[in-house]
Design an enzyme around this catalytic site. Structure first.
Site, PDB file in Angstrom:
ATOM      1  N   GLY A  18       0.778  -1.096  -0.093  1.00  0.00           N
ATOM      2  CA  GLY A  18       0.045   0.020  -0.055  1.00  0.00           C
ATOM      3  C   GLY A  18       0.925   1.291  -0.093  1.00  0.00           C
ATOM      4  N   GLN A  19       0.061   2.423  -0.027  1.00  0.00           N
ATOM      5  CA  GLN A  19       0.919   3.710  -0.014  1.00  0.00           C
ATOM      6  C   GLN A  19       1.801   3.958   1.066  1.00  0.00           C
ATOM      7  OE1 GLN A  19      -1.822   6.918  -0.507  1.00  0.00           O
ATOM      8  NE2 GLN A  19      -0.243   8.342  -1.229  1.00  0.00           N
TER       9      GLN A  19
ATOM     10  N   ALA B 220      -4.126  -2.363   6.633  1.00  0.00           N
ATOM     11  CA  ALA B 220      -5.538  -2.015   7.098  1.00  0.00           C
ATOM     12  C   ALA B 220      -6.333  -2.009   5.893  1.00  0.00           C
ATOM     13  CB  ALA B 220      -5.218  -0.545   7.530  1.00  0.00           C
TER      14      ALA B 220
ATOM     15  N   THR C  83      -8.661  -0.065   4.163  1.00  0.00           N
ATOM     16  CA  THR C  83      -8.704   1.557   3.708  1.00  0.00           C
ATOM     17  C   THR C  83      -9.967   1.817   2.931  1.00  0.00           C
ATOM     18  OG1 THR C  83      -7.177   1.237   1.897  1.00  0.00           O
ATOM     19  CG2 THR C  83      -6.191   1.665   4.218  1.00  0.00           C
TER      20      THR C  83
ATOM     21  N   ASP D 107      -7.990   9.690  11.175  1.00  0.00           N
ATOM     22  CA  ASP D 107      -8.734  10.884  11.808  1.00  0.00           C
ATOM     23  C   ASP D 107     -10.046  10.325  11.705  1.00  0.00           C
ATOM     24  OD1 ASP D 107      -9.002  10.920   9.155  1.00  0.00           O
ATOM     25  OD2 ASP D 107      -8.810  13.174   9.150  1.00  0.00           O
TER      26      ASP D 107
ATOM     27  N   TYR E 129     -15.513   2.210   9.441  1.00  0.00           N
ATOM     28  CA  TYR E 129     -14.097   2.448   9.230  1.00  0.00           C
ATOM     29  C   TYR E 129     -13.380   3.014  10.486  1.00  0.00           C
ATOM     30  CZ  TYR E 129      -9.477   3.922   7.727  1.00  0.00           C
ATOM     31  OH  TYR E 129      -8.353   4.321   7.786  1.00  0.00           O
TER      32      TYR E 129
ATOM     33  N   LYS F 207     -10.836   1.098  13.290  1.00  0.00           N
ATOM     34  CA  LYS F 207      -9.540   1.825  13.440  1.00  0.00           C
ATOM     35  C   LYS F 207      -9.345   2.006  14.683  1.00  0.00           C
ATOM     36  CE  LYS F 207      -6.406   2.525  10.902  1.00  0.00           C
ATOM     37  NZ  LYS F 207      -5.552   1.493  10.565  1.00  0.00           N
TER      38      LYS F 207
END
Length: 140
Positions: free
Chosen positions: A23-24, A64, A66, A102, A125, A129
């Site tokens: 992932g990023q 995760a 996402t 966030d 989501y 988290k």
């Protein structure tokens, strides 16, 4: 290498594992920690037992679920990745750096959120988290 001195972070954490390396965030972490062992989802799905993966000094847990909007329709899958996956990362037995979101806050604050602010997730989501964060707290 920019300096002749050894890297103190590498000396302290010679065996780092990065989850979610496809992932990023995981890709960026792999660039910052080139000596780390990296696992994409195909190499280790964090929902699966981590036994046999080796021993590490530090886990950078970037894996995760996402797809924020999709989590509403597939809460179980989002929880499997964000909660159970975090539990599995903790199960490796090394300190874990967890990357939250966030989305664990409700978005009503007019100034930037701080880690010490009270969470109040408004989505599946965000709740998963936050539950993942609690896995870290309970594991250590």
């Amino acid at each position: 290498m920019e300096h002749d001195e050894p890297d103190p972070l590498r000396a302290r954490f010679p065996r780092i594992l990065i989850t979610g390396a496809g992932g990023q965030l995981g890709t960026a972490l792999a660039e910052a920690f080139p000596w780390a062992t990296t696992f994409t989802r195909q190499e280790w799905d964090v929902r699966l037992d981590p036994s046999g993966l080796g021993q590490y000094d530090l886990v950078l847990h970037a894996a995760a679920w996402t797809r924020v909007d999709d989590a509403e329709g597939d809460a179980s899958e989002a929880a499997d990745v964000n909660v159970l996956g975090t539990r599995r990362a903790v199960g490796l037995g090394a300190p874990v750096v967890y990357f939250s979101s966030d989305y664990v806050f409700d978005g009503t604050k007019r100034t930037p959120y701080l880690e010490s602010d009270q969470p109040n997730p408004q989505s599946v989501y965000g709740r998963t988290k936050l539950e993942g964060e609690r896995e870290i707290e309970e594991g250590w």
